[in-house]
Enzyme design. Structure first.
Site, PDB file in Angstrom:
ATOM      1  N   GLY A  70       0.826  -1.198   0.000  1.00 41.45           N
ATOM      2  CA  GLY A  70       0.000   0.000   0.000  1.00 41.45           C
ATOM      3  C   GLY A  70       0.861   1.249   0.000  1.00 41.45           C
ATOM      4  O   GLY A  70       2.015   1.232   0.434  1.00 41.45           O
ATOM      5  N   GLU A 159       5.536  -5.808   7.415  1.00 41.41           N
ATOM      6  CA  GLU A 159       4.794  -4.804   8.195  1.00 41.41           C
ATOM      7  C   GLU A 159       5.415  -4.466   9.538  1.00 41.41           C
ATOM      8  O   GLU A 159       5.346  -3.317   9.986  1.00 41.41           O
ATOM      9  CB  GLU A 159       3.341  -5.274   8.392  1.00 41.41           C
ATOM     10  CG  GLU A 159       2.449  -5.097   7.182  1.00 41.41           C
ATOM     11  CD  GLU A 159       2.688  -6.122   6.094  1.00 41.41           C
ATOM     12  OE1 GLU A 159       2.160  -5.958   4.986  1.00 41.41           O
ATOM     13  OE2 GLU A 159       3.405  -7.109   6.350  1.00 41.41           O
ATOM     14  N   ASP A 167      -1.294  -7.772   7.226  1.00 39.45           N
ATOM     15  CA  ASP A 167      -2.720  -7.599   6.985  1.00 39.45           C
ATOM     16  C   ASP A 167      -3.065  -8.121   5.595  1.00 39.45           C
ATOM     17  O   ASP A 167      -2.439  -9.068   5.134  1.00 39.45           O
ATOM     18  CB  ASP A 167      -3.131  -6.133   7.191  1.00 39.45           C
ATOM     19  CG  ASP A 167      -2.495  -5.186   6.176  1.00 39.45           C
ATOM     20  OD1 ASP A 167      -1.445  -5.538   5.593  1.00 39.45           O
ATOM     21  OD2 ASP A 167      -3.039  -4.085   5.953  1.00 39.45           O
TER      22      ASP A 167
END
Length: 367
Positions: A70, A159, A167
């Protein structure tokens, strides 16, 4: 000629009976934005009802990778604005204030809805996991029915390096890896080779990168289950498959005992010592949260795992470590995050449990 549509930084094309999704931000390593994930989900839903589209393929533009995750740099500036306005980072120094809604909350909700759409897709979904496939890149590929890796694949969920827990349904996938390898990969954020990815169950088939264009073209006219075996090659051995020390160390259900086991094994196994050192460099809070999240996800469906991850992420948006991790890795790039708490020993069970607590007024709607 195929049908083509461009929506922001993602392109859609129907070529023959193949729907092609191309993530088109090569300078940003095809990192995902909210518009991209919304567009992908809507297009997938349309193609699911389109009789002319028999199967779907996703790929990344450029030659560096499918997707690096992301686009969290923008999320950093949101956290700066909202946290500074409300008096500073709120975890672990105090109770989180959920009265303020971060714009990033909608990004994560849309992304997880897209992940579930992929996981439940009624048609073959082929992911070309060439080059870098990290974080959100796993979300657009790892839930597919046919996951193709190459000699250039570098797969991972990093992460904890930026103060977050795996996630995009990553805890579900990692929780189903052989033995304790998924826990190891998830909390360390290490990059996996193509062979490691296949062994852990994050990928299925090895194809030489030079054959991907020919594979894509063949898929425009033939079913994937007929075409893919013609391009598949034997992959080399997985280094992690031979790492018996991983199961030995991670067999403990308490992370403190895992770390102690790694320290003890370090005397005879250098890789165990390197892992202990690596874990001590990550966000102490999120290492422990991720450890619990992956264990919990072993007993959850994909949808339940995504809901659990959403709750953790909502807390993380109000934390010190998520903001600090992005700053150190992507904003200032000093690679010297100042975690709070600073050590694994300082992260108590109450703080970890807080990340799994219900989030007031934040319901994740995936359907």
């Amino acid at each position: 000629m195929g049908r083509e549509t461009y929506t922001g930084d993602v392109a859609f094309e129907v070529r023959g009976h193949l729907g092609i999704i191309t993530l088109n931000r090569p300078k940003a390593l095809n990192s995902l934005t909210q518009l991209m994930v919304e567009s992908i989900r809507i297009q997938l839903q349309d193609w699911a009802d389109d009789d002319e589209v028999a199967q779907v393929l996703i790929r990344g533009a450029g030659d560096r990778g499918l997707c690096a995750g992301g686009d969290v740099a923008g999320i950093y500036w949101e956290m700066v604005e909202y946290q500074d306005r409300d008096g500073g980072p709120l975890l672990p120094d105090g109770e989180p204030a959920f009265g303020v809604e971060f714009p990033a909350e909608q990004f994560f909700a849309e992304e997880y809805a897209m992940n579930l759409t992929i996981a439940e897709y009624p048609k073959p979904y082929i992911a070309l996991m060439d080059g870098v496939v990290l974080g959100g890149g796993i979300g657009v590929s790892g839930h597919g029915s046919h996951r193709v890796v190459t000699e250039r694949s570098r797969i991972g969920m990093p992460e904890t390096t930026i103060g977050l827990s795996p996630d995009v349904g990553g805890t579900y996938l990692l929780g189903r890896a052989p033995g304790e390898l998924g826990v190891h990969a998830g909390i360390t954020g290490i990059h996996l080779s193509a062979a490691d990815g296949i062994h852990l169950g994050l990928a299925d088939t090895y194809v030489a990168s030079e054959s991907l264009e020919d594979l894509t073209q063949a898929l425009t006219t033939q079913p994937v289950d007929e075409v893919l075996p013609e391009f598949a090659q034997t992959c080399g051995p997985s280094a992690l498959a031979e790492a018996d020390w991983v199961d030995q160390a991670y067999s403990h259900k308490n992370f403190t005992d895992v770390l102690a086991a790694l320290d003890e094994l370090a005397e005879s196994i250098p890789e165990a010592g390197e892992t202990a050192t690596l874990l001590r460099s990550k966000s102490p809070t999120m290492v422990k949260v991720a450890f619990d999240a992956i264990h919990r996800a072993r007993h959850l469906s994909v949808e339940e795992a995504l809901a659990q991850e959403f709750g953790v992420t909502m807390h993380a948006l109000r934390s010190h470590d998520f903001r600090e991790g992005i700053r150190a890795q992507l904003i200032d790039k000093d690679r010297s995050p100042q975690w709070r708490p600073a050590t694994l020993q300082e992260v108590d069970e109450d703080l970890v449990a807080h990340y799994f607590a219900d989030v007031p007024g934040r319901a994740l709607t995936l359907r």
